[in-house]
Design a protein around this motif. Sequence first.
Motif, PDB file in Angstrom:
ATOM      1  N   SER A  76       4.022   7.896  14.407  1.00 50.54           N
ATOM      2  CA  SER A  76       2.599   8.244  15.190  1.00 50.54           C
ATOM      3  C   SER A  76       2.499   6.273  15.234  1.00 50.54           C
ATOM      4  CB  SER A  76       2.383   8.603  14.825  1.00 50.54           C
ATOM      5  OG  SER A  76       0.255   8.844  14.844  1.00 50.54           O
ATOM      6  N   VAL A  77       1.784   6.077  16.118  1.00 55.64           N
ATOM      7  CA  VAL A  77       0.886   4.946  16.070  1.00 55.64           C
ATOM      8  C   VAL A  77      -0.134   5.160  14.736  1.00 55.64           C
ATOM      9  CG1 VAL A  77      -0.800   5.286  18.047  1.00 55.64           C
ATOM     10  CG2 VAL A  77       0.072   3.608  17.607  1.00 55.64           C
ATOM     11  N   SER A  78      -0.661   5.951  14.700  1.00 55.10           N
ATOM     12  CA  SER A  78      -2.288   6.359  13.701  1.00 55.10           C
ATOM     13  C   SER A  78      -1.361   4.972  12.280  1.00 55.10           C
ATOM     14  CB  SER A  78      -2.132   7.827  13.251  1.00 55.10           C
ATOM     15  OG  SER A  78      -0.702   7.793  12.582  1.00 55.10           O
ATOM     16  N   SER A  79      -0.188   4.918  12.309  1.00 56.91           N
ATOM     17  CA  SER A  79       0.579   4.193  10.869  1.00 56.91           C
ATOM     18  C   SER A  79      -0.206   2.133  10.755  1.00 56.91           C
ATOM     19  CB  SER A  79       1.952   3.924  11.003  1.00 56.91           C
ATOM     20  OG  SER A  79       2.048   3.806  11.832  1.00 56.91           O
ATOM     21  N   TYR A  80      -0.234   2.057  12.197  1.00 60.01           N
ATOM     22  CA  TYR A  80      -0.945   0.886  12.656  1.00 60.01           C
ATOM     23  C   TYR A  80      -2.114   1.006  12.482  1.00 60.01           C
ATOM     24  CZ  TYR A  80       3.207  -1.100  13.751  1.00 60.01           C
ATOM     25  OH  TYR A  80       4.621  -1.624  13.050  1.00 60.01           O
ATOM     26  N   ASN A  81      -2.997   2.461  12.329  1.00 65.10           N
ATOM     27  CA  ASN A  81      -4.419   2.696  12.921  1.00 65.10           C
ATOM     28  C   ASN A  81      -4.888   2.293  11.364  1.00 65.10           C
ATOM     29  OD1 ASN A  81      -4.497   2.591  15.913  1.00 65.10           O
ATOM     30  ND2 ASN A  81      -4.364   4.777  15.436  1.00 65.10           N
ATOM     31  N   GLN A  91      -7.962   0.047   8.940  1.00 61.66           N
ATOM     32  CA  GLN A  91      -8.125   0.617   8.199  1.00 61.66           C
ATOM     33  C   GLN A  91      -8.687  -0.358   6.826  1.00 61.66           C
ATOM     34  OE1 GLN A  91      -8.180   5.035   8.747  1.00 61.66           O
ATOM     35  NE2 GLN A  91      -8.348   4.737  10.793  1.00 61.66           N
ATOM     36  N   PHE A  92      -7.327  -0.317   5.978  1.00 58.90           N
ATOM     37  CA  PHE A  92      -7.043  -1.545   4.980  1.00 58.90           C
ATOM     38  C   PHE A  92      -8.049  -2.563   4.900  1.00 58.90           C
ATOM     39  CE2 PHE A  92      -4.364  -3.555   2.066  1.00 58.90           C
ATOM     40  CZ  PHE A  92      -5.408  -2.932   0.691  1.00 58.90           C
ATOM     41  N   THR A  93      -7.568  -2.970   6.178  1.00 53.73           N
ATOM     42  CA  THR A  93      -7.705  -4.775   5.967  1.00 53.73           C
ATOM     43  C   THR A  93      -9.341  -4.463   6.262  1.00 53.73           C
ATOM     44  OG1 THR A  93      -5.594  -5.223   7.081  1.00 53.73           O
ATOM     45  CG2 THR A  93      -6.583  -6.523   7.265  1.00 53.73           C
ATOM     46  N   ILE A  94     -10.325  -3.349   6.678  1.00 54.38           N
ATOM     47  CA  ILE A  94     -10.963  -3.715   7.439  1.00 54.38           C
ATOM     48  C   ILE A  94     -11.997  -3.613   5.819  1.00 54.38           C
ATOM     49  CG2 ILE A  94     -13.664  -2.196   8.276  1.00 54.38           C
ATOM     50  CD1 ILE A  94     -12.054  -2.320  10.562  1.00 54.38           C
ATOM     51  N   VAL A  95     -11.228  -2.317   5.209  1.00 58.72           N
ATOM     52  CA  VAL A  95     -12.128  -2.094   3.929  1.00 58.72           C
ATOM     53  C   VAL A  95     -11.575  -3.678   2.551  1.00 58.72           C
ATOM     54  CG1 VAL A  95     -11.828  -0.701   1.438  1.00 58.72           C
ATOM     55  CG2 VAL A  95     -12.114   0.009   3.801  1.00 58.72           C
ATOM     56  N   LEU A  96     -10.741  -4.400   2.784  1.00 55.98           N
ATOM     57  CA  LEU A  96     -10.271  -5.712   1.744  1.00 55.98           C
ATOM     58  C   LEU A  96     -11.296  -6.123   2.783  1.00 55.98           C
ATOM     59  CD1 LEU A  96      -8.297  -5.950  -0.494  1.00 55.98           C
ATOM     60  CD2 LEU A  96      -7.225  -7.205   1.664  1.00 55.98           C
ATOM     61  N   THR A  97     -11.808  -6.730   3.462  1.00 62.42           N
ATOM     62  CA  THR A  97     -12.379  -7.547   4.306  1.00 62.42           C
ATOM     63  C   THR A  97     -13.831  -7.381   3.238  1.00 62.42           C
ATOM     64  OG1 THR A  97     -11.366  -7.955   6.083  1.00 62.42           O
ATOM     65  CG2 THR A  97     -13.492  -8.204   6.273  1.00 62.42           C
ATOM     66  N   CYS A 146      -4.893   1.556  -4.702  1.00 61.94           N
ATOM     67  CA  CYS A 146      -3.801   3.227  -5.445  1.00 61.94           C
ATOM     68  C   CYS A 146      -4.299   4.040  -3.862  1.00 61.94           C
ATOM     69  CB  CYS A 146      -4.176   3.706  -6.491  1.00 61.94           C
ATOM     70  SG  CYS A 146      -4.873   3.019  -7.650  1.00 61.94           S
ATOM     71  N   TRP A 147      -4.837   3.996  -3.125  1.00 62.43           N
ATOM     72  CA  TRP A 147      -4.878   4.797  -2.308  1.00 62.43           C
ATOM     73  C   TRP A 147      -3.630   3.896  -0.876  1.00 62.43           C
ATOM     74  CZ3 TRP A 147      -6.428   2.684   2.742  1.00 62.43           C
ATOM     75  CH2 TRP A 147      -6.356   3.662   3.807  1.00 62.43           C
ATOM     76  N   TYR A 148      -3.866   3.018  -0.724  1.00 66.63           N
ATOM     77  CA  TYR A 148      -2.551   2.020   0.025  1.00 66.63           C
ATOM     78  C   TYR A 148      -1.610   2.077  -0.139  1.00 66.63           C
ATOM     79  CZ  TYR A 148      -0.192  -1.224   2.651  1.00 66.63           C
ATOM     80  OH  TYR A 148       0.551  -1.990   3.590  1.00 66.63           O
ATOM     81  N   LEU A 149      -0.884   2.627  -1.267  1.00 67.43           N
ATOM     82  CA  LEU A 149       0.006   2.487  -1.770  1.00 67.43           C
ATOM     83  C   LEU A 149       0.633   3.992  -1.940  1.00 67.43           C
ATOM     84  CD1 LEU A 149       0.186  -0.040  -5.315  1.00 67.43           C
ATOM     85  CD2 LEU A 149       1.731  -0.173  -3.245  1.00 67.43           C
ATOM     86  N   PHE A 150      -0.595   4.606  -2.228  1.00 65.93           N
ATOM     87  CA  PHE A 150       0.015   6.090  -2.373  1.00 65.93           C
ATOM     88  C   PHE A 150       0.315   6.038  -0.690  1.00 65.93           C
ATOM     89  CE2 PHE A 150      -0.831  10.654  -0.517  1.00 65.93           C
ATOM     90  CZ  PHE A 150      -0.139  11.293  -1.873  1.00 65.93           C
TER      91      PHE A 150
END
Length: 379
Positions: A174-179, A183-189, A226-230
């Motif tokens: 699924s391309v949702s993995s890139y999505n 999202q993680f990059t947006i949160v980090l920004t 923690c969310w991202y690593l999980f």
Amino acid sequence: MDKINLLIIVNIISLFISLFLAFFLFTLKTKYKTSNLLFAVFLLLNAIDVSEPLFNMMVDGPSNLGMFKSTFVFLQIPIFYLYIISVCYADFKLKPKYLLHLLPYLIVNLILLPRFYTVDAASKMSFIQNRQSMIEFQFIHILIHFQIVIYMITVFRVLRKSKKLYLENFAGKSVSSYNWLFQFTIVLTILYLVALLKNILKFSDYPHISEWLKIGLLVSSLFVFCWYLFKALNNPDIFRNIDSKLRLVSELVSEENSREQSTIAEQKHNEELVKLRKYMVEKKPFLNPSLTIQDVSNEIEIPVRDLSLLINHQIGQHFYDFVNTYRIENAIEILKDQTKNRVTILEILYQVGFNSKSSFNTAFKKHTGITPTSYRKNL
């Protein structure tokens, strides 16, 4: 409990978890060691950054070590950028050219050398107390803002290109993995922007707001990491599909447009299109959940470059959507078959080549305008 004690407690917890996660990534046995190593380094740099309150408790006054530690922030975003490249491209390798990303960090430490690193304790204290008027600090603040903007724009461009290459060449996971990486990059920004606001307020008339922002950043960054690593550790193969040597169809089209078009070339495209559609209907390669454009190319003996142009440019669909169209048509046939009305939606989606319910529902609704369940009810 006062604000200072709360900050120390949160700081200790944050530091412990960051170090624990970094140690886990360093020792984890996996074939994707480079990606894990880069993210572990990113976590270590974050741990060093958030350890400031504890460090200030142990060290009395400004010091070379304290200043040197604070400049590590200039390494965080370049490391994160390299991490993003490593998870997007299967052929990523660390190269000497990536040492250029150290330049901002080295520049900052060099400009601090004359009036901080090489002077006595009293001069250091004076330098810190008058930091708002010091040109070195003004330059550092401008540089960190500039670095964050440039790197984050670059990261988003990498993600956008990787997703597009995925859609043009793959019809598997699924391309949702890139999505969610997006999202993680947006949160980090957002976290970095809040951190910049915190630093600005630290040198203003509202230092107390800066302290509360610091606590908020410590807590939120912990949850985010923690969310991202999980997610990443539970889906270790989601990003390892793109070859950095792949080219976007838009680039190939530009080359084609620069060449003289002929009736023979048009006839060739039509013949290849008939061959492709016949293969999809008769052989049903779309039932393979990991189908790639290279697989189809090998079977029908059309070069990948020509096949990519045929699907993405002539037909006007990404390879991902092109294959999913056949999967959905196959799913519709099953749904219409009254002898198979006991077959569940979940069984159907796996049967036709999908590997997740979310991607099946999205593709089905895109093709028919309604969900699979609604479609079945309306029959």
